[in-house]
Each structure stands twice: as structure tokens, then as C-alpha cells.
Design an enzyme around this catalytic site. Structure first.
Site, short mmCIF file in Angstrom:
data_model
loop_
_atom_site.label_atom_id
_atom_site.label_comp_id
_atom_site.label_asym_id
_atom_site.label_seq_id
_atom_site.Cartn_x
_atom_site.Cartn_y
_atom_site.Cartn_z
CG ASP A 7 -1.66 1.22 1.50
OD1 ASP A 7 -2.37 1.65 0.61
OD2 ASP A 7 -1.65 1.91 2.50
CG ASP A 9 -1.83 7.57 0.16
OD1 ASP A 9 -0.94 8.21 0.00
OD2 ASP A 9 -2.72 7.32 -0.56
N GLY A 44 -7.43 3.80 3.26
CA GLY A 44 -7.62 2.54 2.16
C GLY A 44 -8.89 2.98 1.27
NE ARG A 47 -9.60 11.80 -5.31
CZ ARG A 47 -9.16 12.00 -6.55
NH1 ARG A 47 -9.88 12.82 -7.54
NH2 ARG A 47 -8.11 11.41 -7.02
CB SER A 115 -3.87 7.14 -4.06
OG SER A 115 -3.81 8.18 -4.54
CG ASN A 117 -3.74 12.22 -6.47
OD1 ASN A 117 -3.72 12.80 -7.61
ND2 ASN A 117 -4.96 12.23 -5.57
CG ASP A 169 -1.77 2.59 6.44
OD1 ASP A 169 -2.07 2.16 5.23
OD2 ASP A 169 -2.27 3.58 6.78
C1 BG6 Z 1 -5.88 5.79 -0.18
C2 BG6 Z 1 -5.84 6.59 1.02
O1 BG6 Z 1 -4.43 5.45 -0.34
O2 BG6 Z 1 -6.25 6.55 -1.45
C3 BG6 Z 1 -7.47 7.06 1.17
O3 BG6 Z 1 -5.59 5.63 2.26
C4 BG6 Z 1 -7.87 7.87 -0.07
O4 BG6 Z 1 -7.44 7.81 2.45
C5 BG6 Z 1 -7.73 6.88 -1.39
O5 BG6 Z 1 -9.33 8.26 0.16
C6 BG6 Z 1 -7.93 7.70 -2.84
O6 BG6 Z 1 -7.20 8.73 -2.82
P1 BG6 Z 1 -6.88 9.72 -3.89
O7 BG6 Z 1 -5.50 10.35 -4.01
O8 BG6 Z 1 -7.33 8.98 -5.51
O9 BG6 Z 1 -8.19 10.63 -3.73
MG MG Z 2 -2.82 3.07 3.40
#
Ligand code: BG6
Ligand code: MG
Length: 213
Positions: A7, A9, A44, A47, A115, A117, A169
Site C-alpha cells: 500500500d 499512503d 484505504g 475518494r 489512490s 495520485n 496500514d
Molecule cells: C488511499 C488513502 O491510499 O487512497 C485514502 O488511504 C484515499 O485515504 C484513497 O481516499 C484515494 O486517494 P486519492 O488520491 O485517489 O484521492
Molecule cells: Mg494506507
């Protein structure tokens, strides 16, 4: 064990604080109560699902899909401006060394993140080349605890689920790893989760699990 799927984040980088700041700004602008405890529930989670959790405290008139999309865009813009400040110094030497040693020992490494991102973050911290595959929010339709992101990561690596170890996590991430029939390692928040096959407190403990320390 042939592969490790990480993972991002909260495991490789600590972007949780940026998620918190960005969601907090959005929540404040809408007059919605939001705190670190609620933020913990977003680990995890996608969005869109994160927004729904935050909106549990919203008491105004129902929001249209367009308004929700605008709120998510607003949050993501704030979040990306915070991510833009990241540098390679935001990854600890311990994480970098452990990844290097696992790879040198012949293990394949992948990212398994909800994510969208993820690639941007990996570029900012100069870690893109440390992984053989990246499975992220852009190649899935179901977020953790659904196993999709990890199943895809295993497929990208060409490894069977039983040969993959997931490091997470988030409780939702441990559930996703087990649903994918992979070995689950809990770190940080998830080091207290009894569904994890291994619970670690230091990233370098992975070397012991891999049998190379
Ligand atoms: C996860 C985070 O890795 O990504 C979450 O733990 C988050 O909190 C999710 O909502 C989506 O992220 P992003 O960057 O696409 O908004
Ligand atoms: Mg995480």
C-alpha cells in the site's frame, strides 16, 4: 513468497496528514464537523467513499452528484498542491534500504493503492523505478476492502496470490489482502488488527518475514 505488494499512503509515504488537511478545508467550507478520528476511517477507502463518510455529519439539503463531484475536485486540488511539496526526503532511509534489499534478494515489488495520485506521489519521492508494477485507483472499479487492487497487482507481476505478501496500514486493506488470498502484513494502524498474518512496527521487519535478515 515471491512478491511484495505495498500500500502507498501510510506505508511507503505519510500522506495521511495531507489527506486530512485537504478534507478539513473542504469540510470547514461546508460547515461540516471533521476530525482526526473521522479521518482514520478514510484509510484505504476511495475518494468518493471518503466523501460519503464525511457527509454523514452534513445536515443541509441533499447534495447533487455534480456538487459532490465539485467537492471531490476541490479536495483533490488542495491535496495535490500539498503533494507537490514532497521530495525524496519524504521517504525514510529504512524504507528505501528495505525495498532495495528485497529486490536484490529476487523478490518482485508492486504498489497496490486505492489512490489515483499514486504515480504522482511516487514521482515526487523518486520511487517509481523501485517497483516492478503499479496497481492503483486508475485501474480498479472497486476499492478496498474489495481485493481487486491486489489481484491486479499480482497479475501485473505474473505471480499467484499465494506467493504474494501485502503490506497495509488500513483495516480495509488487510481485509482486501485476505479476500485476495494473499498473506497480509499489518503496519501502523493495522498492526493492531487480528486478521493480519504478521504485525510489524518497523518497515525493516519485512526482511525477517522474507527470510533475508
Ligand atoms: C488511499 C488513502 O491510499 O487512497 C485514502 O488511504 C484515499 O485515504 C484513497 O481516499 C484515494 O486517494 P486519492 O488520491 O485517489 O484521492
Ligand atoms: Mg494506507
Amino acid at each position: 513468497m515471491k512478491a511484495f505488494i505495498f500500500d502507498l499512503d501510510g506505508v511507503i509515504v505519510f500522506t495521511d496528514k495531507f489527506h486530512y488537511q485537504a478534507w478539513k478545508k473542504m469540510a470547514d467550507s461546508m460547515g461540516i464537523y471533521f476530525d482526526e478520528t473521522i479521518n482514520n476511517r478514510l484509510r484505504g477507502v476511495s475518494r468518493a467513499e471518503s466523501l460519503e463518510i464525511i457527509l454523514e455529519r452534513y445536515e443541509g439539503t441533499p447534495l447533487s452528484p455534480e456538487k459532490k463531484a465539485a467537492l471531490m475536485e476541490e479536495k483533490n486540488n488542495t491535496y495535490r498542491s500539498l503533494l507537490a511539496t514532497m521530495t525524496p526526503c519524504d521517504v525514510t532511509n529504512q524504507v528505501r534500504d528495505t525495498l532495495k534489499k528485497l529486490r536484490e534478494a529476487g523478490f518482485k515489488l508492486a504498489i497496490g493503492s486505492s489512490s489515483k495520485n499514486a504515480r504522482f506521489i511516487l514521482e515526487k519521492v523518486a520511487l517509481t523505478d523501485a517497483f516492478d508494477a503499479i496497481s492503483d485507483g486508475n485501474n480498479i472499479t472497486h476499492s478496498k476492502p474489495d481485493p481487486e487492487v491486489f489481484v491486479k497487482a499480482g497479475q501485473f507481476l505474473g505471480e499467484a496470490p499465494e506467493d504474494c505478501v501485502v503490506i497495509e496500514d488500513a483495516y480495509a486493506g488487510i481485509d482486501a489482502a485476505k479476500a485476495a488470498e494473499m498473506t497480509a502484513v499489518g503496519i501502523g494502524d493495522a498492526s493492531g488488527y487480528d486478521k493480519a498474518d504478521y504485525k510489524i512496527h518497523e518497515f525493516s521487519e519485512l526482511l525477517k518475514i522474507a527470510g533475508i535478515a
